[in-house]
Design a protein around this motif. Structure first.
Motif, PDB file in Angstrom:
ATOM      1  N   LEU A   1      63.156  -5.206 222.817  1.00 46.42           N
ATOM      2  CA  LEU A   1      63.841  -6.217 223.605  1.00 46.42           C
ATOM      3  C   LEU A   1      63.775  -5.888 225.099  1.00 46.42           C
ATOM      4  CD1 LEU A   1      65.520  -8.798 223.661  1.00 46.42           C
ATOM      5  CD2 LEU A   1      67.568  -7.372 223.345  1.00 46.42           C
ATOM      6  N   GLY A   2      64.020  -4.646 225.432  1.00 46.73           N
ATOM      7  CA  GLY A   2      63.978  -4.243 226.843  1.00 46.73           C
ATOM      8  C   GLY A   2      62.612  -4.431 227.466  1.00 46.73           C
ATOM      9  N   VAL A   3      61.587  -4.037 226.741  1.00 46.71           N
ATOM     10  CA  VAL A   3      60.236  -4.132 227.296  1.00 46.71           C
ATOM     11  C   VAL A   3      59.780  -5.589 227.383  1.00 46.71           C
ATOM     12  CG1 VAL A   3      58.829  -3.847 225.200  1.00 46.71           C
ATOM     13  CG2 VAL A   3      58.033  -2.897 227.334  1.00 46.71           C
TER      14      VAL A   3
ATOM     15  N   PRO B   1      66.524  10.046 206.316  1.00 44.69           N
ATOM     16  CA  PRO B   1      67.512   9.342 205.493  1.00 44.69           C
ATOM     17  C   PRO B   1      68.912   9.479 206.063  1.00 44.69           C
ATOM     18  CG  PRO B   1      66.179  10.851 204.164  1.00 44.69           C
ATOM     19  CD  PRO B   1      65.821  11.093 205.584  1.00 44.69           C
ATOM     20  N   GLY B   2      69.622   8.373 206.047  1.00 45.58           N
ATOM     21  CA  GLY B   2      70.985   8.376 206.559  1.00 45.58           C
ATOM     22  C   GLY B   2      71.081   7.958 208.013  1.00 45.58           C
ATOM     23  N   GLU B   3      69.982   7.992 208.727  1.00 45.34           N
ATOM     24  CA  GLU B   3      69.985   7.589 210.127  1.00 45.34           C
ATOM     25  C   GLU B   3      68.991   6.461 210.387  1.00 45.34           C
ATOM     26  OE1 GLU B   3      70.080  10.707 213.139  1.00 45.34           O
ATOM     27  OE2 GLU B   3      70.448  12.157 211.538  1.00 45.34           O
ATOM     28  N   GLU B   4      68.513   5.829 209.305  1.00 46.12           N
ATOM     29  CA  GLU B   4      67.490   4.795 209.447  1.00 46.12           C
ATOM     30  C   GLU B   4      67.983   3.584 210.227  1.00 46.12           C
ATOM     31  OE1 GLU B   4      69.347   4.198 205.348  1.00 46.12           O
ATOM     32  OE2 GLU B   4      68.569   5.913 206.445  1.00 46.12           O
ATOM     33  N   GLU B   5      69.245   3.206 210.033  1.00 46.45           N
ATOM     34  CA  GLU B   5      69.787   2.042 210.757  1.00 46.45           C
ATOM     35  C   GLU B   5      69.750   2.285 212.264  1.00 46.45           C
ATOM     36  OE1 GLU B   5      70.881  -0.957 209.774  1.00 46.45           O
ATOM     37  OE2 GLU B   5      71.029  -0.722 207.615  1.00 46.45           O
ATOM     38  N   ASP B   6      70.118   3.495 212.677  1.00 47.62           N
ATOM     39  CA  ASP B   6      70.115   3.817 214.101  1.00 47.62           C
ATOM     40  C   ASP B   6      68.696   3.823 214.671  1.00 47.62           C
ATOM     41  OD1 ASP B   6      72.881   4.078 214.099  1.00 47.62           O
ATOM     42  OD2 ASP B   6      72.802   6.230 213.715  1.00 47.62           O
ATOM     43  N   ALA B   7      67.763   4.394 213.929  1.00 49.18           N
ATOM     44  CA  ALA B   7      66.372   4.443 214.396  1.00 49.18           C
ATOM     45  C   ALA B   7      65.801   3.039 214.546  1.00 49.18           C
ATOM     46  CB  ALA B   7      65.514   5.276 213.444  1.00 49.18           C
ATOM     47  N   VAL B   8      66.101   2.168 213.595  1.00 51.26           N
ATOM     48  CA  VAL B   8      65.599   0.790 213.646  1.00 51.26           C
ATOM     49  C   VAL B   8      66.260   0.029 214.795  1.00 51.26           C
ATOM     50  CG1 VAL B   8      65.540  -1.410 212.402  1.00 51.26           C
ATOM     51  CG2 VAL B   8      64.898   0.706 211.237  1.00 51.26           C
ATOM     52  N   ALA B   9      67.553   0.219 214.970  1.00 49.25           N
ATOM     53  CA  ALA B   9      68.252  -0.441 216.081  1.00 49.25           C
ATOM     54  C   ALA B   9      67.654  -0.009 217.416  1.00 49.25           C
ATOM     55  CB  ALA B   9      69.739  -0.118 216.031  1.00 49.25           C
ATOM     56  N   GLU B  10      67.355   1.277 217.555  1.00 52.42           N
ATOM     57  CA  GLU B  10      66.744   1.770 218.789  1.00 52.42           C
ATOM     58  C   GLU B  10      65.358   1.163 219.001  1.00 52.42           C
ATOM     59  OE1 GLU B  10      66.744   6.008 218.405  1.00 52.42           O
ATOM     60  OE2 GLU B  10      68.916   6.153 218.558  1.00 52.42           O
ATOM     61  N   ALA B  11      64.607   1.010 217.924  1.00 53.37           N
ATOM     62  CA  ALA B  11      63.274   0.404 218.028  1.00 53.37           C
ATOM     63  C   ALA B  11      63.376  -1.034 218.515  1.00 53.37           C
ATOM     64  CB  ALA B  11      62.545   0.479 216.687  1.00 53.37           C
TER      65      ALA B  11
ATOM     66  N   ALA C   1      57.311 -13.067 220.376  1.00 51.35           N
ATOM     67  CA  ALA C   1      57.445 -12.056 221.443  1.00 51.35           C
ATOM     68  C   ALA C   1      57.244 -12.704 222.813  1.00 51.35           C
ATOM     69  CB  ALA C   1      56.439 -10.931 221.230  1.00 51.35           C
ATOM     70  N   ASP C   2      56.286 -13.624 222.892  1.00 50.70           N
ATOM     71  CA  ASP C   2      56.033 -14.306 224.161  1.00 50.70           C
ATOM     72  C   ASP C   2      57.235 -15.156 224.568  1.00 50.70           C
ATOM     73  OD1 ASP C   2      54.227 -14.832 226.345  1.00 50.70           O
ATOM     74  OD2 ASP C   2      54.135 -16.895 225.557  1.00 50.70           O
ATOM     75  N   ARG C   3      57.886 -15.785 223.593  1.00 46.93           N
ATOM     76  CA  ARG C   3      59.088 -16.567 223.916  1.00 46.93           C
ATOM     77  C   ARG C   3      60.193 -15.671 224.466  1.00 46.93           C
ATOM     78  NH1 ARG C   3      60.405 -21.791 220.391  1.00 46.93           N
ATOM     79  NH2 ARG C   3      58.363 -22.758 220.537  1.00 46.93           N
ATOM     80  N   VAL C   4      60.355 -14.507 223.868  1.00 45.52           N
ATOM     81  CA  VAL C   4      61.369 -13.573 224.371  1.00 45.52           C
ATOM     82  C   VAL C   4      60.990 -13.144 225.794  1.00 45.52           C
ATOM     83  CG1 VAL C   4      62.488 -11.328 224.043  1.00 45.52           C
ATOM     84  CG2 VAL C   4      61.961 -12.757 222.054  1.00 45.52           C
ATOM     85  N   ARG C   5      59.726 -12.847 225.986  1.00 44.58           N
ATOM     86  CA  ARG C   5      59.224 -12.416 227.293  1.00 44.58           C
ATOM     87  C   ARG C   5      59.487 -13.480 228.364  1.00 44.58           C
ATOM     88  NH1 ARG C   5      54.332 -11.597 225.594  1.00 44.58           N
ATOM     89  NH2 ARG C   5      54.701  -9.492 224.894  1.00 44.58           N
ATOM     90  N   ARG C   6      59.272 -14.750 228.018  1.00 42.93           N
ATOM     91  CA  ARG C   6      59.431 -15.849 228.974  1.00 42.93           C
ATOM     92  C   ARG C   6      60.862 -16.387 229.033  1.00 42.93           C
ATOM     93  NH1 ARG C   6      56.623 -20.376 227.633  1.00 42.93           N
ATOM     94  NH2 ARG C   6      56.366 -19.718 225.489  1.00 42.93           N
ATOM     95  N   GLY C   7      61.717 -15.980 228.101  1.00 41.96           N
ATOM     96  CA  GLY C   7      63.095 -16.447 228.093  1.00 41.96           C
ATOM     97  C   GLY C   7      63.266 -17.828 227.486  1.00 41.96           C
TER      98      GLY C   7
ATOM     99  N   SER D   1      61.445  -7.288 230.342  1.00 41.49           N
ATOM    100  CA  SER D   1      60.883  -6.873 231.632  1.00 41.49           C
ATOM    101  C   SER D   1      59.461  -7.403 231.827  1.00 41.49           C
ATOM    102  CB  SER D   1      60.920  -5.352 231.767  1.00 41.49           C
ATOM    103  OG  SER D   1      60.009  -4.764 230.854  1.00 41.49           O
ATOM    104  N   GLY D   2      58.997  -8.230 230.876  1.00 38.04           N
ATOM    105  CA  GLY D   2      57.685  -8.850 231.031  1.00 38.04           C
ATOM    106  C   GLY D   2      56.546  -8.091 230.385  1.00 38.04           C
ATOM    107  N   GLY D   3      56.844  -6.990 229.711  1.00 35.06           N
ATOM    108  CA  GLY D   3      55.794  -6.190 229.075  1.00 35.06           C
ATOM    109  C   GLY D   3      55.815  -6.359 227.570  1.00 35.06           C
ATOM    110  N   GLY D   4      55.414  -5.314 226.909  1.00 40.80           N
ATOM    111  CA  GLY D   4      55.434  -5.318 225.453  1.00 40.80           C
ATOM    112  C   GLY D   4      54.132  -5.789 224.845  1.00 40.80           C
TER     113      GLY D   4
END
Length: 190
Positions: free
Chosen positions: A60-62, A45-55, A12-18, A65-68
């Motif tokens: 990734l976004g947070v 059920p049936g929407e698990e892929e979308d929920a995981v992708a959103e997570a 996670a720190d590597r992602v944060r620092r790029g 932006s230096g957080g998370g």
């Protein structure tokens, strides 16, 4: 040290620092995707892929932006996938409830059975009433898909003891859940 040998926190720190961000994020995805899918599938059920992708997109976004999370990345992801799945289940339930009057037009005296809407809350309350050790064992075995022999060293006991705790926890969870169903306010709420 290869990227697959790094802790979640270092990834996670590597992602944060790029620094090797794409590879680090791919490793986080590979490590935790199966667990997140099981969590989300149990809720929506049936929407698990979308929920995981959103997570994962949220993480990734947070991170970018230096957080998370600086620790407990797996827990963070599980909570995020769970919350996104719950949000999807809520939207699904609201759309079903909104459609009920149209479905029942012309059927005098028929009321919809919406008891299923409350089941998740009842199960959650029953789970929280278990001892911390029972919660830990059930979560690891049922949600994360781990085996008693994997959990035994963590808990400082043998696999048979882990299985015994799991058996008692399942029985207690069932009893607590059924006891709530028998409560008058739960029956009225359904």
């Amino acid at each position: 040290m290869g990227i697959d040998e790094l802790t979640d926190e270092k990834l996670a720190d590597r992602v944060r620092r790029g620094v090797d961000a794409e590879e680090a994020f791919e490793e986080l995805f590979r490590r935790h995707r199966a667990v997140l899918l099981r969590v989300a599938r149990s809720i929506v059920p049936g929407e698990e892929e979308d929920a995981v992708a959103e997570a994962y997109l949220g993480l990734l976004g947070v991170l970018r932006s230096g957080g998370g999370p600086s620790y407990g990345v797996r827990s963070y992801l599980i909570a995020s996938a769970r919350n996104r799945a719950l949000r999807r289940a809520y939207v699904r339930a609201r759309s079903v409830v909104a459609d009920v009057p149209r479905l029942l037009e012309g059927r005098d005296g028929v009321e919809p059975d919406l008891t299923w809407v409350h089941e998740g809350d009842l199960l959650s309350r029953a789970f929280r009433a278990l001892t911390p050790r029972q919660q830990q064992v059930l979560w690891a075995l049922e949600v994360e898909g781990r085996r008693p022999r994997e959990l035994a060293p963590v808990l400082g006991c043998d696999a048979a003891a882990v299985s015994a705790v799991a058996h008692r926890a399942r029985r207690r969870l069932r009893d607590l859940y059924l006891a709530q169903l028998a409560e008058p306010e739960v029956a009225r709420a359904g």
